[in-house]
Design a protein around this motif. Structure first.
Motif, PDB file in Angstrom:
ATOM      1  N   ARG A 136      26.370  -8.295 112.926  1.00 56.81           N
ATOM      2  CA  ARG A 136      25.001  -8.197 113.474  1.00 56.81           C
ATOM      3  C   ARG A 136      24.544  -9.542 114.041  1.00 56.81           C
ATOM      4  NH1 ARG A 136      22.292  -8.605 107.585  1.00 56.81           N
ATOM      5  NH2 ARG A 136      22.263 -10.876 107.504  1.00 56.81           N
ATOM      6  N   LYS A 137      23.631  -9.468 115.015  1.00 53.82           N
ATOM      7  CA  LYS A 137      22.938 -10.694 115.423  1.00 53.82           C
ATOM      8  C   LYS A 137      21.751 -10.908 114.501  1.00 53.82           C
ATOM      9  CE  LYS A 137      24.329 -11.155 120.154  1.00 53.82           C
ATOM     10  NZ  LYS A 137      24.181 -10.497 121.442  1.00 53.82           N
ATOM     11  N   GLN A 138      21.071  -9.809 114.198  1.00 50.63           N
ATOM     12  CA  GLN A 138      19.955  -9.876 113.257  1.00 50.63           C
ATOM     13  C   GLN A 138      19.761  -8.499 112.638  1.00 50.63           C
ATOM     14  OE1 GLN A 138      16.106 -10.501 115.282  1.00 50.63           O
ATOM     15  NE2 GLN A 138      17.192 -10.041 117.194  1.00 50.63           N
ATOM     16  N   ALA A 139      19.202  -8.490 111.459  1.00 55.30           N
ATOM     17  CA  ALA A 139      18.841  -7.215 110.838  1.00 55.30           C
ATOM     18  C   ALA A 139      17.519  -6.753 111.454  1.00 55.30           C
ATOM     19  CB  ALA A 139      18.697  -7.392 109.335  1.00 55.30           C
ATOM     20  N   VAL A 140      17.354  -5.434 111.517  1.00 59.89           N
ATOM     21  CA  VAL A 140      16.167  -4.859 112.170  1.00 59.89           C
ATOM     22  C   VAL A 140      15.425  -4.011 111.125  1.00 59.89           C
ATOM     23  CG1 VAL A 140      15.382  -3.389 114.062  1.00 59.89           C
ATOM     24  CG2 VAL A 140      17.440  -4.797 114.356  1.00 59.89           C
ATOM     25  N   LEU A 141      14.329  -4.541 110.631  1.00 61.25           N
ATOM     26  CA  LEU A 141      13.620  -3.853 109.544  1.00 61.25           C
ATOM     27  C   LEU A 141      12.884  -2.609 110.030  1.00 61.25           C
ATOM     28  CD1 LEU A 141      12.566  -3.771 106.597  1.00 61.25           C
ATOM     29  CD2 LEU A 141      10.675  -5.231 107.342  1.00 61.25           C
ATOM     30  N   GLY A 142      12.102  -2.746 111.079  1.00 62.95           N
ATOM     31  CA  GLY A 142      11.299  -1.629 111.570  1.00 62.95           C
ATOM     32  C   GLY A 142      10.167  -2.179 112.397  1.00 62.95           C
ATOM     33  N   VAL A 143       9.383  -1.276 112.986  1.00 63.09           N
ATOM     34  CA  VAL A 143       8.276  -1.735 113.826  1.00 63.09           C
ATOM     35  C   VAL A 143       7.103  -0.774 113.696  1.00 63.09           C
ATOM     36  CG1 VAL A 143       8.997  -0.501 115.946  1.00 63.09           C
ATOM     37  CG2 VAL A 143       7.695  -2.614 116.132  1.00 63.09           C
ATOM     38  N   GLY A 155      20.427   3.729 113.082  1.00 65.55           N
ATOM     39  CA  GLY A 155      20.655   2.299 112.897  1.00 65.55           C
ATOM     40  C   GLY A 155      20.516   1.608 114.237  1.00 65.55           C
ATOM     41  N   PRO A 156      20.309   0.298 114.240  1.00 61.29           N
ATOM     42  CA  PRO A 156      20.121  -0.417 115.501  1.00 61.29           C
ATOM     43  C   PRO A 156      21.351  -0.308 116.401  1.00 61.29           C
ATOM     44  CG  PRO A 156      19.717  -1.853 113.597  1.00 61.29           C
ATOM     45  CD  PRO A 156      20.290  -0.585 113.072  1.00 61.29           C
ATOM     46  N   GLY A 157      21.101  -0.263 117.707  1.00 59.98           N
ATOM     47  CA  GLY A 157      22.187  -0.372 118.682  1.00 59.98           C
ATOM     48  C   GLY A 157      22.217  -1.794 119.227  1.00 59.98           C
ATOM     49  N   ALA A 158      22.919  -1.972 120.362  1.00 59.50           N
ATOM     50  CA  ALA A 158      23.108  -3.325 120.897  1.00 59.50           C
ATOM     51  C   ALA A 158      21.771  -3.978 121.261  1.00 59.50           C
ATOM     52  CB  ALA A 158      24.023  -3.262 122.117  1.00 59.50           C
ATOM     53  N   GLU A 159      20.910  -3.229 121.929  1.00 57.33           N
ATOM     54  CA  GLU A 159      19.642  -3.842 122.374  1.00 57.33           C
ATOM     55  C   GLU A 159      18.717  -4.130 121.198  1.00 57.33           C
ATOM     56  OE1 GLU A 159      19.428  -1.134 126.233  1.00 57.33           O
ATOM     57  OE2 GLU A 159      17.800  -2.590 126.100  1.00 57.33           O
ATOM     58  N   GLU A 160      18.763  -3.242 120.208  1.00 54.31           N
ATOM     59  CA  GLU A 160      17.922  -3.445 119.020  1.00 54.31           C
ATOM     60  C   GLU A 160      18.408  -4.672 118.244  1.00 54.31           C
ATOM     61  OE1 GLU A 160      19.261  -0.470 119.889  1.00 54.31           O
ATOM     62  OE2 GLU A 160      17.420   0.507 120.559  1.00 54.31           O
ATOM     63  N   ASP A 161      19.740  -4.810 118.177  1.00 55.29           N
ATOM     64  CA  ASP A 161      20.356  -5.958 117.497  1.00 55.29           C
ATOM     65  C   ASP A 161      19.948  -7.261 118.200  1.00 55.29           C
ATOM     66  OD1 ASP A 161      22.336  -7.080 115.643  1.00 55.29           O
ATOM     67  OD2 ASP A 161      23.570  -7.413 117.429  1.00 55.29           O
ATOM     68  N   GLU A 162      19.863  -7.173 119.511  1.00 56.02           N
ATOM     69  CA  GLU A 162      19.492  -8.341 120.324  1.00 56.02           C
ATOM     70  C   GLU A 162      18.012  -8.682 120.140  1.00 56.02           C
ATOM     71  OE1 GLU A 162      20.594 -11.260 122.626  1.00 56.02           O
ATOM     72  OE2 GLU A 162      22.037  -9.592 122.605  1.00 56.02           O
ATOM     73  N   ARG A 163      17.170  -7.651 120.161  1.00 53.38           N
ATOM     74  CA  ARG A 163      15.718  -7.897 120.200  1.00 53.38           C
ATOM     75  C   ARG A 163      15.032  -7.808 118.848  1.00 53.38           C
ATOM     76  NH1 ARG A 163      13.573  -4.366 125.085  1.00 53.38           N
ATOM     77  NH2 ARG A 163      11.632  -4.743 123.957  1.00 53.38           N
ATOM     78  N   GLY A 164      15.717  -7.262 117.854  1.00 54.89           N
ATOM     79  CA  GLY A 164      15.129  -7.210 116.507  1.00 54.89           C
ATOM     80  C   GLY A 164      14.092  -6.126 116.332  1.00 54.89           C
ATOM     81  N   GLU A 165      14.115  -5.118 117.231  1.00 58.16           N
ATOM     82  CA  GLU A 165      13.133  -4.012 117.131  1.00 58.16           C
ATOM     83  C   GLU A 165      13.878  -2.690 117.296  1.00 58.16           C
ATOM     84  OE1 GLU A 165       9.579  -4.476 119.511  1.00 58.16           O
ATOM     85  OE2 GLU A 165       9.256  -2.305 119.537  1.00 58.16           O
ATOM     86  N   PRO A 166      13.528  -1.675 116.485  1.00 55.06           N
ATOM     87  CA  PRO A 166      14.225  -0.392 116.613  1.00 55.06           C
ATOM     88  C   PRO A 166      13.869   0.341 117.908  1.00 55.06           C
ATOM     89  CG  PRO A 166      12.890  -0.437 114.600  1.00 55.06           C
ATOM     90  CD  PRO A 166      12.543  -1.651 115.401  1.00 55.06           C
TER      91      PRO A 166
END
Ligand code: URA
Length: 240
Positions: free
Chosen positions: A76-83, A96-107
């Motif tokens: 992962r680049k970052q964990a994504v908790l939720g928004v 679960g997060p995909g590539a863009e979510e992993d990049e931006r930190g938002e589901p």
């Protein structure tokens, strides 16, 4: 180190001791709390879950960000908790997060996210406005594969704590992994749509995952039926 300290440290919440004369940049660097000290006592899944069950939002955010409890942390680049609204009546749970979510930190910020936003809009809801969006696992599965059962099981205490803190009026499971995680049983979307399940007193509705709908356009009509059902659940209560 006592047992509590050992658990906290394993979860990345331990104190980050620093020598007084360390240079400023070393002090500012991320704490090594996520690296297991060699003498560390193993923490049982039950102890870990019990600790997570007592966390407030700040502790939960920190624990998710530093989590090393399963192999998903490696890529992962970052964990994504939720928004969203942490007091939301509507809680949507994806896989679960995909590539863009992993990049931006938002589901749900990629293509599937655009469709989810449109689905919300269709029933008068909006991301962040009485709506919270999260995922069954907080770290991106490599190549966007479906999370393994052990991975969803390891992440489950985090989602449970999110639900306890948010206290939603309705939980909507987007796709099979989310539904199976929330209901802790085998689920088929086709036979679960249009029904209400229960998670510890909170109703749970099940529908297709937006990414599935992007690949299976004919099922969009069924998803629309599901959205009407979901909206209807709110129409008689406070969630309007
Ligand atoms: N798919 C999911 O299940 N969750 C996301 O956050 C993005 C895509």
């Amino acid at each position: 180190m006592n047992r509590r300290e050992s658990i906290l440290r394993e979860m990345g919440l331990g104190p980050s001791w620093q020598l007084r004369d360390r240079p400023a940049e070393a002090v500012a660097a991320p704490a090594a709390a996520t690296e297991m000290p060699p003498q560390q006592a193993p923490v049982s899944a039950d102890d870990r879950a019990a600790l997570i069950a007592k966390m407030d939002w700040d502790q939960l955010k920190a624990a998710v960000a530093d989590c090393r409890a399963c192999a998903l942390c490696k890529a992962r680049k970052q964990a994504v908790l939720g928004v969203g609204d942490i007091e939301a009546d509507w809680l949507f749970i994806g896989e679960g997060p995909g590539a863009e979510e992993d990049e931006r930190g938002e589901p749900f910020v990629g293509q599937a996210g655009k469709l989810l936003d449109a689905m919300l809009d269709a029933i008068g809801l909006k991301r962040g406005d009485n709506v919270y969006i999260g995922n069954a696992v907080k770290c991106r599965p490599p190549s966007n594969r479906t999370p393994e059962p052990e991975e969803t099981a390891t992440c489950w205490p985090f989602l449970q704590r999110q639900i306890e803190l948010i206290k939603p009026k309705l939980i909507i499971a987007l796709g099979r992994p989310a539904a199976q995680t929330l209901l802790q049983s085998e689920v088929k979307i086709s036979s679960s749509r249009g029904r209400l399940f229960d998670y510890q007193g909170t109703p749970v509705a099940v529908t297709y995952h937006p990414a599935y709908l992007l690949r299976n356009l004919p099922d969009k009509a069924r998803a629309w039926e599901d959205l009407c059902f979901i909206r209807f659940q709110g129409s008689g209560s406070r969630i309007q």
